[in-house]
Design a protein around this motif. Structure first.
Motif, short mmCIF file in Angstrom:
data_model
loop_
_atom_site.label_atom_id
_atom_site.label_comp_id
_atom_site.label_asym_id
_atom_site.label_seq_id
_atom_site.Cartn_x
_atom_site.Cartn_y
_atom_site.Cartn_z
N THR A 243 0.84 -1.20 0.00
CA THR A 243 0.00 0.00 0.00
C THR A 243 0.88 1.25 0.00
N ARG B 3 0.96 -6.24 7.08
CA ARG B 3 -0.06 -6.68 8.02
C ARG B 3 -0.64 -5.54 8.81
N VAL C 246 -3.48 -2.84 6.64
CA VAL C 246 -4.63 -3.27 5.85
C VAL C 246 -5.53 -2.05 5.75
N PRO C 247 -5.70 -1.50 4.53
CA PRO C 247 -6.48 -0.26 4.44
C PRO C 247 -7.94 -0.51 4.78
N LYS C 248 -8.59 0.52 5.26
CA LYS C 248 -10.03 0.42 5.52
C LYS C 248 -10.78 0.53 4.21
N PRO C 249 -11.69 -0.41 3.95
CA PRO C 249 -12.43 -0.32 2.69
C PRO C 249 -13.34 0.91 2.66
N LEU C 250 -13.73 1.27 1.44
CA LEU C 250 -14.65 2.40 1.26
C LEU C 250 -15.89 2.17 2.12
N GLY C 251 -16.25 3.17 2.90
CA GLY C 251 -17.48 3.07 3.69
C GLY C 251 -17.29 2.46 5.06
N GLU C 252 -16.04 2.10 5.42
CA GLU C 252 -15.84 1.60 6.78
C GLU C 252 -15.12 2.68 7.57
N TYR C 253 -15.61 2.91 8.76
CA TYR C 253 -15.00 4.00 9.53
C TYR C 253 -14.27 3.48 10.75
#
Ligand code: SF4
Ligand code: SF4
Lengths: 330, 454
Positions: A276, A320, A323-330
């Motif tokens: 990332t 590890r 891990v990026p936060k997906p769109l729409g997760e806060y």
């Protein structure tokens, strides 16, 4: 289907014979393949290669030829041992060869280069399962091995017997000279690269030209060199403030040694760096910090190789933790 | 570039995504043609997400155009109507491009059907009201939408009445009409916007009224400026605004449409209504207008048949249930170099080989690719370049999810949020190593679904 049967089909039926299926997406960005990325890296290394040939003449040519040939031979040998098809079109071995050649002294004897190449490809890459599977940068694995095994040829004295070349080249590297006798080289020498050092590290401008090309083509991730350079600049700046009269400025830190070569061409090896953008920046910053730690606090002048290898080991952890936060997760 | 985004917080685009070649030229200038009704139609019982429809006709029964042949199978389901007058035959099992085996009602059509031409005349006609929409009872609108069998025509086939039901718990303040059509090749929505803008405007007013929405925005990408002009003209004297978004894939995904326009993020696992919005495709909106104003159920739809592999690319108004083969034949058949037939567009569509495959409510187009188009680079190992991470519009790490799918590693799959992937294909499109990322991710999802079964 026999030819006779084929002739009987209508054009429509003939066309449908060739219809196949596969999973979506059904289009691919054909401009971008692993091979084209490798070619990009080779193009970007051209300025560095040219300067090294200009400065070190046939020492550079010889070293490049030996390393490329040995890396290809090693790749052929080890892929055969693993029963995998080998193709010369796998430019990754060529790149490893070029990087090894550029990261050692021009005067290192031929067997040092050959051993570095075989260790790099064999232990650095093949034992992990080949391209994409290795954890450590193969070129740096090879270089680390000969660094330890042939300290004499690779250490400070390795740079001092290039007899017939121009004057500047027969002395120690700027880094060593400074460490040993406090001689501060002029910035222009470091910038243009008419000085001693490993083949590829002397010229800052050549590294910048090639590196910027790589980043613009997005073959290298700019976050990595940025992380390295920023950290070195900040830590170097702090050091300048703490001991203002050492004479070795932030720009000396940036242009001297293998810093730019390492930042643009070694640390950016995608296989052994994080995935990332954030992880890449952290990786670069880590490389920069370790380099500065070694430069400032150890007797050992050049830490790019160790810095990259150490951060390679941390790459799985960085992945590890990022891990990026997906769109729409806060 | 004209971005008509005054008053919207988003910049007209979103982070990540890709720019595949548009290739709209094959069919963008082809006016919608009416396909004559075929001899037999095959109406699969599952043409919507949710419960399959339940057949209410028997073999040898006569049906008229517009008759219900299968009733809704539950709340999230819709009825099916006959696109022709004719006789019901013994039902058959068919396989949809998605791999679904499903029973289908077979109807043998009488000769000389005019339903298609009438449908087209109504759709593209001029007599679409812009006033008096407020007189409709919002609940009745949703009911009429359900009775007309309308589902999302963009391909997702979500029953539209569920979306357009007034909802006190999650009030919708903005209706977004999706005219982005970001899939390469497809032009059915584009042609509809050009040829039936008035129907879209009326449908949007109806849907907006049903929802009690204050704001109605039609969204079009900036590679379709003539559609923008047509809609702007038709929308005069209404509250509807037209927003011009940047051309990018997957701009037509409802979450990304909302993001591009308003900067709002729809919560993971949530619906647009969680941020007070509803999104519906232009074709669906036109179907709403047809149902309420012209009293015509969803029996026909616009299908692009396009790509270098078909002789005469076209946009067709086709009766639902006609076979894909007949549509291709109507377009002059396949070219010699045809290599893959896809239901939908090349990024997310499903390949099929059976020419008998029927057109369903979700078939937005048939894309016929040539050998040259589908040539893929040889697959090599992942070089961890991170390009797939850079383009994933859901901000996932595709290579890790694919790895989890390949090695059936459920823990890894969950850690990297496999279920958030909507299979847009950006990652596989960009991957320099030619790794079939979407295929591997799908395999992982199947595994998780199997584990979650009680
Ligand atoms: S784009 Fe392909 S090669 Fe690059 S990291 Fe993703 S999966 Fe690996
Ligand atoms: S991981 Fe899923 S959502 Fe992300 S780019 Fe790939 S297919 Fe699209």
């Amino acid at each position: 289907m026999t030819k006779k049967e084929k002739d009987k089909l209508t054009a429509f039926e003939k066309a449908t014979c060739k219809i196949n299926v596969a999973s979506s997406p059904h289009l691919a960005d054909s401009a971008m393949t692993t091979r084209s990325m490798m070619i990009d890296v080779l193009i970007s290394l051209l300025p560095v290669i040219l300067v090294s040939v200009y400065v070190f003449h046939w020492y550079a040519v010889k070293q490049l030829l030996i390393c490329i040939a040995s890396c290809l031979a090693a790749e052929a040998l080890f892929t055969r041992m693993r029963n995998k098809p080998f193709s010369l079109l796998d430019y990754s071995a060529v790149i490893t060869g070029v990087i090894i050649a550029l990261s050692i002294p021009g005067t290192a004897p031929w067997f040092v280069s050959v051993i570095a190449s075989f260790v790099g490809i064999g232990i650095g890459k093949s034992v992990f399962g080949g391209i994409g599977m290795n954890i450590f940068n193969p070129a740096m694995v090879g270089r680390a091995f000969v660094m330890i095994a042939f300290a004499g040829y690779m250490g400070a004295s390795g740079y001092q017997n290039a007899g017939s070349l121009v004057d500047a080249i027969t002395q120690a590297t700027p880094m060593d000279l400074f460490k040993q006798s406090g001689v501060v080289p002029s910035l222009s020498v470091l910038f243009w690269g008419v000085t001693n050092g490993s083949l590829g590290e002397t010229s800052a401008i050549a590294c910048i030209i090639g590196g910027v090309y790589l980043c613009i083509r997005r073959t290298a991730s700019w976050e990595i060199p940025l992380g390295v350079i920023l950290t070195v600049a900040v830590l170097g700046g702090i050091q300048n403030i703490v001991s203002p009269d050492s004479g070795w400025t932030v720009l000396h830190h940036l242009f001297g040694g293998a810093l730019l070569f390492g930042a643009f061409f070694i640390a950016t090896d995608p296989v052994t760096s994080p995935l990332t953008p954030k992880g890449k920046f952290i990786f670069g910053a880590g490389v920069g910090a370790i380099i500065m730690l070694l430069r400032l606090f150890s007797g050992y002048p050049e830490g790019v190789m160790f810095a990259v290898l150490l951060m390679n080991a941390l790459t799985p952890l960085i992945n590890r933790w990022n891990v990026p936060k997906p769109l729409g997760e806060y | 570039m004209r971005l008509g985004l005054k008053g919207f917080a988003g910049g007209g685009t979103f982070a990540h995504g890709v720019h595949p070649p548009g290739r709209k030229h094959y069919s963008s200038d082809a006016q919608i043609e009416v396909v004559p009704a075929p001899e037999t139609l095959l109406l699969p019982l599952q043409q919507n997400i949710g419960a399959p429809s339940k057949p209410i006709v028997k073999a040898r029964q006569d049906v008229l155009y517009g008759d219900v042949v299968a009733k809704s199978g539950g709340f999230v389901s819709v009825p099916l109507h006959s696109p022709v007058s004719g006789k019901v035959k013994k039902s058959a099992v068919t396989t949809l491009p998605t791999g679904l085996h499903i029973e289908a009602i077979v109807i043998k059509a009488e000769e000389n059907q005019t339903a298609g031409n009438d449908f087209y005349a109504d759709l593209t006609g001029a007599d679409w009201p812009k006033n008096g929409i407020g007189e409709y009872d919002p609940n009745k609108i949703a009911e009429a939408i359900n009775n007309a069998g309308i589902v999302g025509l963009g391909g997702a086939t979500f029953p539209t009445h569920v979306k357009f039901m007034p909802n006190d718990k999650k009030p919708v303040h903005t209706l977004l009409v999706n005219g982005c059509e970001c899939e390469p090749y497809l032009t059915s929505d584009y042609r509809l916007m050009l040829e039936a803008p008035a129907a879209i405007i009326t449908g949007a007013l109806l849907a907006g009224h049903a929802l009690g929405a204050r704001d109605i925005v039609i969204n079009v990408e900036d590679n379709k400026m003539d559609a923008v002009d047509a809609l702007r003209q038709a929308a005069q004297d209404t509250i509807i605004r037209i927003a011009v978004l940047k051309t990018k894939y997957p701009q037509g995904s409802e979450k990304h449409l909302i993001l591009a326009l308003t900067k709002h993020e729809v919560p993971l696992g949530g619906l647009p209504s969680d941020v007070g919005m509803a999104v519906s495709n232009v074709g669906t909106i036109a179907a709403v207008a047809m149902a309420l104003i012209k009293d015509k159920p969803l029996t026909h739809r616009v299908v692009s048949v396009t790509g270098g592999g078909v002789a005469r690319p076209a946009n067709l108004l086709a009766p639902i249930g006609i076979s894909c083969g007949e549509l291709i034949e109507f377009c002059g058949g396949l070219n010699e170099n045809a290599s893959r037939m896809i239901a939908g567009g090349p990024m997310m569509g499903f390949p099929f080989i059976d020419l008998e495959t029927p057109v369903t409510k979700g078939t937005s187009g048939l894309t016929i690719l040539t050998e040259e188009d589908v040539q893929k680079a040889e697959e090599t190992s992942c070089v961890h370049c991170g390009r797939c991470v850079d383009v994933c519009p859901m901000r996932l790490v595709p290579t890790k999810i694919a790895l989890a799918g390949r090695h059936k590693d459920l823990e890894l799959a969950r850690r990297y949020n496999i279920m958030a992937c909507f299979e847009c294909g950006c990652c596989a499109y960009i991957c320099p190593a030619g790794i079939p990322l979407v295929q591997l991710i799908r395999a992982g999802k199947v595994l998780i679904a199997a584990m979650n079964k009680p």
